[in-house]
Scaffold this motif. Sequence first.
Motif, short mmCIF file in Angstrom:
data_model
loop_
_atom_site.label_atom_id
_atom_site.label_comp_id
_atom_site.label_asym_id
_atom_site.label_seq_id
_atom_site.Cartn_x
_atom_site.Cartn_y
_atom_site.Cartn_z
N PRO A 216 -9.28 0.52 2.68
CA PRO A 216 -8.62 -0.25 1.63
C PRO A 216 -9.20 -1.66 1.53
O PRO A 216 -9.72 -2.20 2.52
CB PRO A 216 -7.16 -0.28 2.07
CG PRO A 216 -7.22 -0.12 3.56
CD PRO A 216 -8.38 0.81 3.80
N PRO A 217 -9.13 -2.27 0.38
CA PRO A 217 -9.65 -3.64 0.23
C PRO A 217 -8.98 -4.60 1.21
O PRO A 217 -7.76 -4.58 1.39
CB PRO A 217 -9.29 -3.99 -1.22
CG PRO A 217 -9.15 -2.67 -1.91
CD PRO A 217 -8.60 -1.73 -0.87
N THR B 18 -5.37 12.63 -2.15
CA THR B 18 -5.18 11.39 -1.42
C THR B 18 -5.01 11.70 0.06
O THR B 18 -4.80 12.85 0.44
CB THR B 18 -3.95 10.61 -1.94
OG1 THR B 18 -2.76 11.35 -1.63
CG2 THR B 18 -4.03 10.39 -3.43
N LEU C 80 -4.25 6.40 0.67
CA LEU C 80 -5.42 6.01 -0.10
C LEU C 80 -5.88 7.16 -0.97
O LEU C 80 -5.69 8.33 -0.62
CB LEU C 80 -6.58 5.62 0.83
CG LEU C 80 -6.33 4.63 1.96
CD1 LEU C 80 -7.58 4.55 2.83
CD2 LEU C 80 -5.97 3.27 1.42
N ASP C 81 -6.54 6.83 -2.09
CA ASP C 81 -7.27 7.89 -2.77
C ASP C 81 -8.65 8.00 -2.13
O ASP C 81 -9.00 7.23 -1.23
CB ASP C 81 -7.33 7.67 -4.28
CG ASP C 81 -8.20 6.50 -4.72
OD1 ASP C 81 -8.97 5.94 -3.89
OD2 ASP C 81 -8.14 6.12 -5.90
N LYS D 51 -8.86 3.42 -2.82
CA LYS D 51 -7.83 2.65 -3.52
C LYS D 51 -6.51 2.76 -2.76
O LYS D 51 -6.07 3.85 -2.40
CB LYS D 51 -7.66 3.17 -4.95
CG LYS D 51 -6.59 2.41 -5.74
CD LYS D 51 -6.45 2.97 -7.15
CE LYS D 51 -5.36 2.24 -7.92
NZ LYS D 51 -5.20 2.79 -9.30
N LEU E 256 -2.76 3.04 -2.27
CA LEU E 256 -1.63 3.55 -3.04
C LEU E 256 -0.29 3.19 -2.42
O LEU E 256 0.71 3.03 -3.12
CB LEU E 256 -1.74 5.07 -3.19
CG LEU E 256 -3.04 5.59 -3.80
CD1 LEU E 256 -3.07 7.11 -3.78
CD2 LEU E 256 -3.22 5.06 -5.22
#
Length: 295
Positions: free
Chosen positions: A138-139, A156, A168-169, A173, A175
């Motif tokens: 993730p970011p 996911t 996460l996807d 990304k 979630l």
Amino acid sequence: MFRLFLLVYTAAILLSPKALATEPTRYLCFSRDQDIWIANLNGAGAHKIVTGNDPAISPDGARVAYTEPGKGSIRHIAVIEIASGKKAVFRNLPSDNAYGPIWSADGQRLLFMVFTGEHWQIGLIGMDGEKFQFVQPPPGGGQDLWSPVWAIDGNTIYTQDMTNIYQLDLAGKLLAQWKISDALANADMNSNNRIEPASDGKSFLVDADLNEEGHIKSWDGPPPAVFLFDVATGKARRVSPAKVYAWDPCWLNAEDYLFTSTIDGRHFGIYKASLTGEKPQLVVNNASSVTVSTR
């Protein structure tokens, strides 16, 4: 004449394809010593499949994905067909140190851990060993991710970094995110914990280390326990019984689950327990790391 008609009609129903259909046979797959074994759900008929670690039986029970050990730190992801014994070892990965395959619900893809440079990353590959990709973190995440598992939607994943649990996807990304210290009362997660989503997607089982002293003196480290995590609330409650060392949970059905346990810190077995709290029952002795086929 009427009686004869009834007999013929009844026989036709009993012999129809629908009537003859039976529930699919499901299997346990587990580690014993340095080998991988398969057995019926009740533990009967156990037999060795292959030498390796981290076994994961496919949803249809036809294959086992596992970690094939090599020399030193060399480890490869492998898949073996149970019926034929045909084996495929994935040597085309960006590293010769990969472990812990996890099947997607459709049996077509595998998640696993792979070491690249100075960090562990989550890898994704088809069951045929093709179409490898990384699942991006993730970011803003500065720690390695662990315990990857497919969410029920199949697109996911859940994973954790020993501080947070994430959904996460496949492109990384974010979630959903839950802080472990808020979710698990009096427990911490490590890199070897297992996350096991329920079939309805509303919860998952997870094992964690209790922040307390254990009663098994030969056990190195804190005692492990199994929790049920509610996705909607982000809270977890302990479901494994008090004073029972429990880890590597695996759903058997909507109410029952399997886990690895020990009574002396040296010998291991697979036990069955219920969310309602009945006393655990031994299913397979001298065994650990169980997974179950789902259909």
